[in-house]
Design a protein around this motif. Structure first.
Motif, PDB file in Angstrom:
ATOM      1  N   ARG A  17     -49.715  28.739 -21.378  1.00 40.59           N
ATOM      2  CA  ARG A  17     -50.066  29.323 -22.577  1.00 40.59           C
ATOM      3  C   ARG A  17     -49.191  29.538 -23.714  1.00 40.59           C
ATOM      4  NH1 ARG A  17     -50.898  35.684 -20.986  1.00 40.59           N
ATOM      5  NH2 ARG A  17     -51.925  35.422 -22.797  1.00 40.59           N
ATOM      6  N   GLU A  18     -49.799  29.576 -24.970  1.00 42.60           N
ATOM      7  CA  GLU A  18     -49.056  29.563 -26.206  1.00 42.60           C
ATOM      8  C   GLU A  18     -48.333  31.019 -26.516  1.00 42.60           C
ATOM      9  OE1 GLU A  18     -50.933  26.788 -29.365  1.00 42.60           O
ATOM     10  OE2 GLU A  18     -52.402  28.119 -28.598  1.00 42.60           O
ATOM     11  N   ILE A  19     -47.411  31.080 -27.335  1.00 39.41           N
ATOM     12  CA  ILE A  19     -46.789  32.242 -27.969  1.00 39.41           C
ATOM     13  C   ILE A  19     -46.928  32.226 -29.392  1.00 39.41           C
ATOM     14  CG2 ILE A  19     -45.051  34.054 -28.124  1.00 39.41           C
ATOM     15  CD1 ILE A  19     -46.453  33.942 -25.206  1.00 39.41           C
ATOM     16  N   PRO A  20     -47.864  32.539 -29.975  1.00 32.75           N
ATOM     17  CA  PRO A  20     -47.893  32.251 -31.497  1.00 32.75           C
ATOM     18  C   PRO A  20     -46.870  33.092 -32.316  1.00 32.75           C
ATOM     19  CG  PRO A  20     -49.926  33.347 -30.937  1.00 32.75           C
ATOM     20  CD  PRO A  20     -49.137  32.843 -29.528  1.00 32.75           C
ATOM     21  N   ARG A  73     -56.408  27.681 -23.638  1.00 36.15           N
ATOM     22  CA  ARG A  73     -56.905  28.492 -24.305  1.00 36.15           C
ATOM     23  C   ARG A  73     -57.850  29.215 -23.618  1.00 36.15           C
ATOM     24  NH1 ARG A  73     -56.838  26.053 -29.863  1.00 36.15           N
ATOM     25  NH2 ARG A  73     -54.660  26.640 -29.887  1.00 36.15           N
ATOM     26  N   PHE A  74     -57.484  30.197 -22.859  1.00 33.69           N
ATOM     27  CA  PHE A  74     -58.362  30.769 -21.925  1.00 33.69           C
ATOM     28  C   PHE A  74     -59.709  31.296 -22.448  1.00 33.69           C
ATOM     29  CE2 PHE A  74     -54.039  31.287 -20.257  1.00 33.69           C
ATOM     30  CZ  PHE A  74     -54.174  30.682 -19.076  1.00 33.69           C
ATOM     31  N   ASP A  75     -59.702  31.945 -23.369  1.00 36.67           N
ATOM     32  CA  ASP A  75     -61.126  32.582 -23.936  1.00 36.67           C
ATOM     33  C   ASP A  75     -61.897  31.499 -24.402  1.00 36.67           C
ATOM     34  OD1 ASP A  75     -59.466  31.804 -26.120  1.00 36.67           O
ATOM     35  OD2 ASP A  75     -59.957  33.586 -27.254  1.00 36.67           O
ATOM     36  N   GLU A 131     -57.799  37.534 -22.136  1.00 33.16           N
ATOM     37  CA  GLU A 131     -58.748  36.204 -22.623  1.00 33.16           C
ATOM     38  C   GLU A 131     -59.782  36.009 -21.817  1.00 33.16           C
ATOM     39  OE1 GLU A 131     -54.384  35.492 -24.210  1.00 33.16           O
ATOM     40  OE2 GLU A 131     -55.301  36.324 -22.472  1.00 33.16           O
ATOM     41  N   ILE A 132     -59.506  35.906 -20.594  1.00 31.54           N
ATOM     42  CA  ILE A 132     -60.716  35.468 -19.394  1.00 31.54           C
ATOM     43  C   ILE A 132     -61.966  36.167 -19.658  1.00 31.54           C
ATOM     44  CG2 ILE A 132     -61.370  35.120 -17.160  1.00 31.54           C
ATOM     45  CD1 ILE A 132     -58.539  34.330 -16.670  1.00 31.54           C
ATOM     46  N   VAL A 133     -61.614  37.512 -19.916  1.00 32.15           N
ATOM     47  CA  VAL A 133     -62.534  38.443 -20.015  1.00 32.15           C
ATOM     48  C   VAL A 133     -63.457  38.372 -21.366  1.00 32.15           C
ATOM     49  CG1 VAL A 133     -63.305  40.941 -20.016  1.00 32.15           C
ATOM     50  CG2 VAL A 133     -61.429  40.298 -18.383  1.00 32.15           C
ATOM     51  N   THR A 190     -58.463  24.202 -14.675  1.00 34.55           N
ATOM     52  CA  THR A 190     -57.525  23.326 -15.318  1.00 34.55           C
ATOM     53  C   THR A 190     -57.027  22.324 -14.437  1.00 34.55           C
ATOM     54  OG1 THR A 190     -55.817  23.405 -16.975  1.00 34.55           O
ATOM     55  CG2 THR A 190     -55.393  24.744 -15.062  1.00 34.55           C
ATOM     56  N   ASP A 191     -56.443  21.392 -14.942  1.00 34.34           N
ATOM     57  CA  ASP A 191     -56.223  20.184 -14.320  1.00 34.34           C
ATOM     58  C   ASP A 191     -54.564  20.524 -14.091  1.00 34.34           C
ATOM     59  OD1 ASP A 191     -55.031  17.629 -13.212  1.00 34.34           O
ATOM     60  OD2 ASP A 191     -56.702  16.535 -14.311  1.00 34.34           O
ATOM     61  N   PHE A 192     -54.144  20.964 -13.040  1.00 33.13           N
ATOM     62  CA  PHE A 192     -52.817  21.607 -12.625  1.00 33.13           C
ATOM     63  C   PHE A 192     -51.721  20.212 -12.456  1.00 33.13           C
ATOM     64  CE2 PHE A 192     -55.455  25.175 -11.213  1.00 33.13           C
ATOM     65  CZ  PHE A 192     -54.679  26.376 -11.861  1.00 33.13           C
ATOM     66  N   GLU A 193     -52.352  19.209 -11.832  1.00 37.22           N
ATOM     67  CA  GLU A 193     -51.295  18.174 -11.784  1.00 37.22           C
ATOM     68  C   GLU A 193     -51.154  17.421 -13.025  1.00 37.22           C
ATOM     69  OE1 GLU A 193     -51.341  14.022  -8.910  1.00 37.22           O
ATOM     70  OE2 GLU A 193     -53.151  15.302  -8.816  1.00 37.22           O
ATOM     71  N   LEU A 194     -52.330  17.245 -13.848  1.00 34.88           N
ATOM     72  CA  LEU A 194     -52.037  16.791 -15.086  1.00 34.88           C
ATOM     73  C   LEU A 194     -50.972  17.694 -16.193  1.00 34.88           C
ATOM     74  CD1 LEU A 194     -52.822  14.497 -16.934  1.00 34.88           C
ATOM     75  CD2 LEU A 194     -54.572  15.878 -17.937  1.00 34.88           C
ATOM     76  N   MET A 195     -51.065  18.872 -15.860  1.00 36.52           N
ATOM     77  CA  MET A 195     -50.152  19.795 -16.765  1.00 36.52           C
ATOM     78  C   MET A 195     -48.690  19.458 -16.537  1.00 36.52           C
ATOM     79  SD  MET A 195     -49.824  23.991 -16.749  1.00 36.52           S
ATOM     80  CE  MET A 195     -51.817  24.117 -17.309  1.00 36.52           C
TER      81      MET A 195
END
Length: 362
Positions: free
Chosen positions: A199-202, A214-216, A249-251, A329-334
């Motif tokens: 996740r980002e921290i702007p 970008r969960f939402d 953000e999921i909600v 999400t693609d955990f391996e690719l992350m």
């Protein structure tokens, strides 16, 4: 403020260093900022280690004396002594009685990386092993877990700041926590050494390398791409445990989809006491809620993909066998992406892929 040893030498008319290393010593730049919140002794330690790793300081180079550093930087002798003691204890420098302090270790080409996860789950293990596999023998990696605690996170950083080339952080903390509690700790990590994962921290003044979700928007787009399958359901239910420390953000993404596509919707904490209803698509964040949904559907003789829809978070081999639709999400690719960017020294932001795997349960 950055002061160069070379400029000090020119003012004083001499170089720090033994004769055969004068040219190297004259080029040495001590990175020191009096306004930095990092303890002053750690700044000295960090500067020397980084210059050894960059090859600026070589084995046999002489460092400034304790008196010279303390006078030039207006530091207490105890501060410089503490820095030199730590460097000596960690094998970076050695002291020769009557002569001074000298670089002892050569440049280690292996990167030193500290991974700091919020928890250790099956998905985090995928990221971890993918990261290690991609790095190969180019890095040494240590792992710490902060367990969503800002206090624990600060302890980890205080203990390890200056010891690694990179600090890879999953900045997931309890939602009721004041952001300032962990933002201050993140800001204490040099921006060129910080990597954000997941996740980002702007709010950070300088944006570090990050591989993020970008969960939402991810949830919204994954559901939007399955509107043909969701058209047979008039209602949607998100089972979202409040004590699971999942991103809110999921909600938000779920609600936005339901509002935009005119679906009745509800957010529940669990499905233990709730009645399962036909014409409803259920999204389970946790696997125990998924298991409860499947059991209830079987007891009520409801067919998944026809009477009710079931979507689960994050792919596993078992969900594939059970024919469960997942958004993931693609955990391996992350893990691969994080390792590749470190190796190539790229300071960029990369959005990790997020998608739906369509199966019979929807």
């Amino acid at each position: 403020m950055t002061t160069t040893i070379a400029s000090i030498s020119r003012r004083r008319g001499h170089h720090f260093g033994i004769d055969h290393c004068q040219s190297t010593a004259a080029l040495y730049q001590l990175q020191f900022n009096p306004s930095d919140k990092m303890p002053k002794y750690k700044q000295i330690v960090h500067s020397v280690i980084k210059d050894i790793e960059r090859g600026v300081l070589q084995k046999g180079n002489q460092l400034p004396s304790i008196s010279e550093l303390s006078i030039e930087y207006l530091l207490a002798r105890d501060t410089v002594e503490k820095a030199y003691r730590e460097l000596r204890a960690r094998g970076y420098i050695t002291s020769v009685q009557g002569k001074g302090y000298y670089i002892q270790s050569n440049h280690d080409k292996k990167l030193k990386v500290l991974l700091i996860f919020n928890k250790l789950s099956s998905y985090k293990k995928i990221i971890y092993y993918s990261f290690l596999k991609t790095l190969g023998d180019q890095a040494m990696v240590d792992l710490e877990i902060h367990h969503y605690s800002a206090g624990r996170f600060q302890e980890i950083i205080d203990k390890n700041l200056g010891k690694y080339n990179y600090y890879i952080v999953m900045p997931h903390f309890t939602e009721d926590l004041d952001k300032a509690d962990y933002l201050q700790t993140l800001k204490s990590i040099p921006a060129n050494e910080l990597v954000l994962l997941d996740r980002e921290i702007p709010e950070l003044p300088q944006q570090p390398l990050s591989i993020y979700q970008r969960f939402d928007k991810d949830i919204f787009e994954a559901l939007e791409n399955a509107t043909d399958l969701l058209s047979k359901y008039q209602r949607m239910v998100l089972i979202f445990p409040s004590d699971g420390n999942y991103p809110l953000e999921i909600v938000r993404g779920f609600r936005n989809f339901c509002i935009n596509y005119h679906k009745e919707f509800e957010v529940r904490e669990n499905c233990d006491e709730s009645v399962i209803e036909t014409g409803t698509a259920y999204i389970a964040v946790e696997e125990n809620d998924l298991a409860e949904l499947i059991k209830k559907a079987r007891r009520c003789e409801l067919t998944m993909g026809k009477d009710i829809g079931v979507i689960s978070f994050n792919e596993t081999a078992l969900k594939e066998l059970l024919d469960i639709t997942v958004i993931t999400t693609d955990f391996e690719l992350m893990g691969q992406t994080a390792a590749t960017l470190l190796i190539s020294n790229q300071r960029v932001k990369v959005k990790n892929p997020f998608y739906m795997i369509r199966r019979g349960s929807l």
